[in-house]
Enzyme design. Structure first.
Site, PDB file in Angstrom:
ATOM      1  N   SER A 275     -19.137 -73.209  22.060  1.00 17.07           N
ATOM      2  CA  SER A 275     -20.129 -73.684  21.100  1.00 17.07           C
ATOM      3  C   SER A 275     -21.499 -73.637  21.746  1.00 17.07           C
ATOM      4  O   SER A 275     -21.645 -73.242  22.907  1.00 17.07           O
ATOM      5  CB  SER A 275     -19.822 -75.120  20.680  1.00 17.07           C
ATOM      6  OG  SER A 275     -20.123 -75.989  21.758  1.00 17.07           O
ATOM      7  N   LYS A 276     -22.498 -74.053  20.988  1.00 18.81           N
ATOM      8  CA  LYS A 276     -23.892 -74.063  21.460  1.00 18.81           C
ATOM      9  C   LYS A 276     -24.038 -74.728  22.831  1.00 18.81           C
ATOM     10  O   LYS A 276     -24.906 -74.356  23.616  1.00 18.81           O
ATOM     11  CB  LYS A 276     -24.776 -74.804  20.449  1.00 18.81           C
ATOM     12  CG  LYS A 276     -25.344 -73.891  19.385  1.00 18.81           C
ATOM     13  CD  LYS A 276     -26.695 -73.330  19.841  1.00 18.81           C
ATOM     14  CE  LYS A 276     -27.140 -72.167  18.987  1.00 18.81           C
ATOM     15  NZ  LYS A 276     -27.519 -71.003  19.769  1.00 18.81           N
TER      16      LYS A 276
END
Ligand code: GLU
Length: 508
Positions: A275-276
């Site tokens: 994810s980010k």
């Protein structure tokens, strides 16, 4: 791994049906690494088997789907070097005979399919309100029962059902999950046989009162209409698969069910879902970070697939000719930035001078260091520069810091270069630079060979260590302690600018 194995594991139906696969992004965001990997596997699988690769836009989520995201997805796929046979193309055209390729334009197909389900009795109207459903679900949960739909409306008499609908009572269409079977079996081409007990499958909602379809129904109708033979997608869709199989069967019989291959998740280096938090996840961010498309394609292809136990550099051509689902791992893949950077550096180093020049030019132009016209007026200068840079970098972002001094009239000398190479012993630096000036001033033919001959013996002549001499010169010429090789740099910089730089430091 023998060819025969690949054939049988990948494609039981291959013999009689040409491969048709699709990538079906929801344009609710930009293209992320996980989606890109799904696209790559579908594309490589289609190419390997001489089949068709279709791009379908799953834009049923009208609020979050935007044309900008669609454009970005098409651009990111094209940048990666992926092409598709059917669907909206980056140039605005639409190719293929199975359209429309946007779900929002396929209402007629969904209506037709729903009517078919209604007339065969494969679905039924459910009049339960949202509150009723919540109350029932909560009550079931309290006693540890099945929180799925309790099928209250499943056996409402069809005449009564019709008259309630005629009275404008609102309802949804639910799938009548067959009671006469024990399970739905998925023979997944990656994960093997997976059995879903029938009682765990809800009578899911297919469509609303006005016939607008829900996700699983729309998807299945599309895959059926588009003749998709293999669904290769992330395993976050695995729980949808038995539901979709039941819809395929209800609409077109068991032969219509495609093959499935569910790809494991991609994790970050910490073992958590990518994810980010792990840094860049959008494909376009990797372009900005200085990755080459082929290198990213290579890196993503290896997140769950391998050619063999050791090969790490795989060209798009090899991927298209060698990809097989049989070598896709069911274990989660781990994204490793350092590995990707290594792959990128290999691609950079292996590029021809001409190809690297073409890759390097946009970076130089974007930094306002040069123009296309300048390149066209002296391509051979760029071809000489190219290997000096490509041998030294891992990422294209390093081009500008390494080469900028060759394009400017005046340069800033960085702090480190100044303090280490120039300011420590200014008198010695003076002596060195004056000696260089004298040696270069009278060179008529300012080429590498002559420059080298003029400068290489300076340390001996001045009785100084080579490091001292050449560091001072490097700092003066390039403004940094890190640069392409010194004599080559001087040759590329040219006589006038080289003498100007010596002058600038000598007269500072
Ligand atoms: N539109 C879905 C997604 O973006 C993909 C559906 C599918 O592959 O079946 O996750």
């Amino acid at each position: 791994m023998s060819d025969t194995n690949t054939q049988s594991a990948d494609t039981p139906a291959l013999a009689d049906k040409p491969v048709r696969v699709r990538f079906a992004p929801s344009p609710t965001g930009t293209l992320h690494l996980g989606g890109a990997r799904t696209a790559i596997y579908n594309w490589a699988f289609a190419r390997k088997h001489g089949g068709d690769f279709i791009l379908r836009i799953d834009d049923t989520d009208k609020k979050r789907s935007t044309p900008e995201n669609v454009a970005q997805i098409l651009e990111a796929l094209s940048w990666l070097g992926i092409d598709w046979d059917e669907g909206p193309q980056a140039d605005g055209n639409i190719t293929g005979d199975y359209g429309p390729y946007y779900q929002t334009q396929r209402a007629d197909s969904y209506r037709k399919a729903l009517d078919k389900m209604i007339s065969s009795g494969a679905c039924y109207r459910c009049f339960c309100t949202a509150e009723e459903l919540t109350t029932k679900r909560d009550a079931a949960r309290k006693v540890g029962g099945n929180p799925g739909y309790d099928r209250t409306c499943r056996d409402i008499d069809s005449v009564i059902s019709q008259s309630r609908a005629d009275n404008e009572e609102s309802f949804v269409w639910r799938l009548r999950v067959p009671k006469d079977r024990t399970s739905v079996i998925v023979n997944d081409l990656v994960r093997g046989k997976i059995e879903f007990p029938i009682e765990a499958i809800d009578d899911l909602v297919l469509a609303r009162t006005d016939g607008t379809p829900l996700y699983n129904f729309a998807n299945t109708v599309d895959d059926l209409d588009m003749g998709i033979t293999h669904l290769i997608r992330g395993d976050d869709h695995l729980s949808n698969t038995p539901k979709q199989i039941l819809i395929f069967e209800a609409l077109a019989g068991p032969e219509s069910v495609p093959e499935f291959a569910h790809l494991s998740m991609i994790y970050g280096s910490d073992g958590k879902k990518l994810s980010k938090r792990h840094g860049a996840v959008g494909v376009e961010e990797y372009a900005t970070l200085g990755f080459l498309p082929d290198a990213l394609l290579n890196g993503l292809a290896l997140l769950g697939w391998s050619l063999d136990a050791e090969t790490t550099i795989i060209s798009p051509e090899t991927l298209k000719s060698e990809f097989s689902l049989e070598r896709v791992s069911k274990n989660p893949a781990r994204f490793d930035m350092a590995k990707l950077e290594h792959v990128n550096s290999v691609y950079i180093q292996e590029m021809s001078a001409d190809n690297f020049t073409q890759a390097m030019l946009p970076w130089l132009i974007n930094a306002d260091l040069t123009t296309q016209e300048d390149y066209e007026s002296r391509p051979e200068w760029y071809l000489e520069l190219a290997p000096l840079i490509s041998e030294r970098i891992k990422l294209m972002t390093e081009v500008v810091p390494l080469a900028h001094f060759l394009f400017l009239d005046d340069i800033e000398i960085d702090e480190k270069a100044r303090s280490k190479a120039l300011d420590k012993d200014p008198e010695t630096v003076r002596t060195i630079l004056i000696a260089v000036q004298n040696a270069l001033e009278n060179l008529d033919d300012f080429n590498l060979e002559n420059i080298e001959a003029a400068l290489k013996d300076l340390p001996v002549q001045l009785d100084l260590k080579p490091r001292v001499v050449f560091q001072a010169l490097r700092a003066t010429i390039s403004g940094s302690l890190v640069s392409p090789p010194l004599f080559e740099s001087i040759a590329l910089l040219g006589k006038k600018r080289t003498l100007q730089r010596l002058f600038a430091v000598l007269n500072a």
